[in-house]
Design an enzyme around this catalytic site. Structure first.
Site, PDB file in Angstrom:
ATOM      1  N   GLU A 188       0.824  -1.211   0.000  1.00 51.83           N
ATOM      2  CA  GLU A 188       0.000   0.000   0.000  1.00 51.83           C
ATOM      3  C   GLU A 188       0.856   1.258   0.000  1.00 51.83           C
ATOM      4  O   GLU A 188       0.526   2.253  -0.656  1.00 51.83           O
ATOM      5  CB  GLU A 188      -0.937  -0.006   1.209  1.00 51.83           C
ATOM      6  CG  GLU A 188      -1.920  -1.162   1.237  1.00 51.83           C
ATOM      7  CD  GLU A 188      -2.736  -1.277  -0.042  1.00 51.83           C
ATOM      8  OE1 GLU A 188      -2.939  -0.262  -0.731  1.00 51.83           O
ATOM      9  OE2 GLU A 188      -3.178  -2.398  -0.362  1.00 51.83           O
TER      10      GLU A 188
ATOM     11  N   HIS B  85       1.882   2.136  -3.447  1.00 57.06           N
ATOM     12  CA  HIS B  85       0.855   2.907  -4.151  1.00 57.06           C
ATOM     13  C   HIS B  85       0.968   4.389  -3.806  1.00 57.06           C
ATOM     14  O   HIS B  85       0.838   5.262  -4.673  1.00 57.06           O
ATOM     15  CB  HIS B  85      -0.535   2.399  -3.780  1.00 57.06           C
ATOM     16  CG  HIS B  85      -0.972   1.171  -4.507  1.00 57.06           C
ATOM     17  ND1 HIS B  85      -0.908   1.046  -5.881  1.00 57.06           N
ATOM     18  CD2 HIS B  85      -1.494  -0.004  -4.050  1.00 57.06           C
ATOM     19  CE1 HIS B  85      -1.372  -0.131  -6.239  1.00 57.06           C
ATOM     20  NE2 HIS B  85      -1.724  -0.794  -5.158  1.00 57.06           N
TER      21      HIS B  85
END
Length: 312
Positions: free
Chosen positions: A131, A134
């Site tokens: 994550e 990202h």
């Protein structure tokens, strides 16, 4: 996926918005499409993170409420050279997670209670590193733009019959009805395919960069196997109620299968795990293979990777 290819795909989506608007409504449709795309993207740029977190019923936590999760994210953010993101927990039994925010300075990561319950500390670290990748690549902004452009195309197709396209001085329609009907059917499908290409490419890259951030590709590989099994067995109430958020999760949270799976924004889990295993082999260290996606982690023990990383 490189930035040039992503830019081309986003340009293609923008082109679909304008073409769909013109085919469905002539010059007036083109103007409506342009205004809709700009308005939706501006709104999404400033408010997408708040909207997604609210729709997911996410609750912000700190070092007192979730010390282990917060500490893992903090250690990985330091390792990746990122500002500390806001950390959220979602009360959902399905193991999953996502990141949101328009830039690293305004980022947030969210994990479900199921992810914290069923995954080991190392596997949670692998997911959070994914994550943070990202966040580092600003994928959350790219995916928001892709989703809003696709949404604009769907909106234009839905209201295509109302736009009409106008008529000439002799009362004939300015837009061929057959072309308009074809546009109503094909434009959303084409937009979905382009969005799928963007999403899948970003997921592969986030897997790679996340493995580099954690230093342990098999932590994420093992986590992905559990997430795949979990999403097949446990529904995600928030995602089912708001399917537009599904592409943001690390694993597809929706229970739909069959033809719907062909248009999933997530790449095949088997391929993601295989790439991480190959990466682990290149890095060395005597790693064991991660469990395959058809392994049921709720009843089968999962081999754990060595415990080392920025959190000690």
């Amino acid at each position: 996926m490189n930035y040039f290819k992503t830019a081309l795909l986003l340009a293609a989506l923008t082109g679909f918005v304008l073409v769909a608007g013109y085919l469905l409504g002539g010059q007036s449709g083109l103007v409506i499409a342009l205004v809709a795309a700009l308005g939706m993207n501006l709104f999404a740029y400033w408010n997408s993170d708040k909207m997604v977190l609210r729709m997911s019923n996410a609750q912000e936590v700190g070092p007192n409420e979730a010390p282990e999760l917060y500490g893992i994210v903090q250690g990985l953010a330091d390792r990746a050279g990122l500002p500390m993101p806001r950390v959220y927990v979602i009360d959902e039994e399905q193991p999953n997670a996502f990141a949101t925010g328009r830039n690293p300075e305004n980022a947030a990561v969210a994990a479900t209670t199921g992810l914290l319950r069923y995954l080991s500390r190392e596997e949670i670290a692998g997911v959070m590193a994914h994550e943070l990748s990202h966040v580092r690549h600003r994928d959350t902004l790219i995916m928001t733009i892709a989703a809003t452009l696709s949404g604009a195309i769907g909106m234009l197709a839905s209201f295509g019959g109302l736009m009409g396209g106008g008529r000439d001085s002799e009362g004939r329609p300015l837009v061929n009805p057959i072309v308009a009907i074809a546009a109503m059917i094909l434009a959303p499908l084409a937009a979905a395919l382009v969005q799928m290409a963007i999403s899948r490419g970003r997921e592969y890259e986030a897997d790679r960069m996340g493995a580099e951030i954690s230093g342990q590709p098999l932590w994420l590989a093992s986590a992905l196997a559990k997430l795949h099994a979990g999403t097949q067995q446990i529904p995600n109430r928030a995602a089912e109620a708001n399917p537009a958020t599904a592409h943001m999760y690390i694993a597809n949270p929706l229970s739909a299968g069959g033809m719907a799976s062909l248009f999933s924004t997530h790449p095949p889990m088997e391929e993601r795990i295989a790439r991480l295993e190959a990466m682990a082999g290149q890095m060395g260290g005597g790693y064991r293979s991660a469990p395959r996606p058809n392994t049921n982690p709720w009843t089968t023990a999962v081999p754990q990777a060595p415990r080392r990383g920025p959190w000690g």
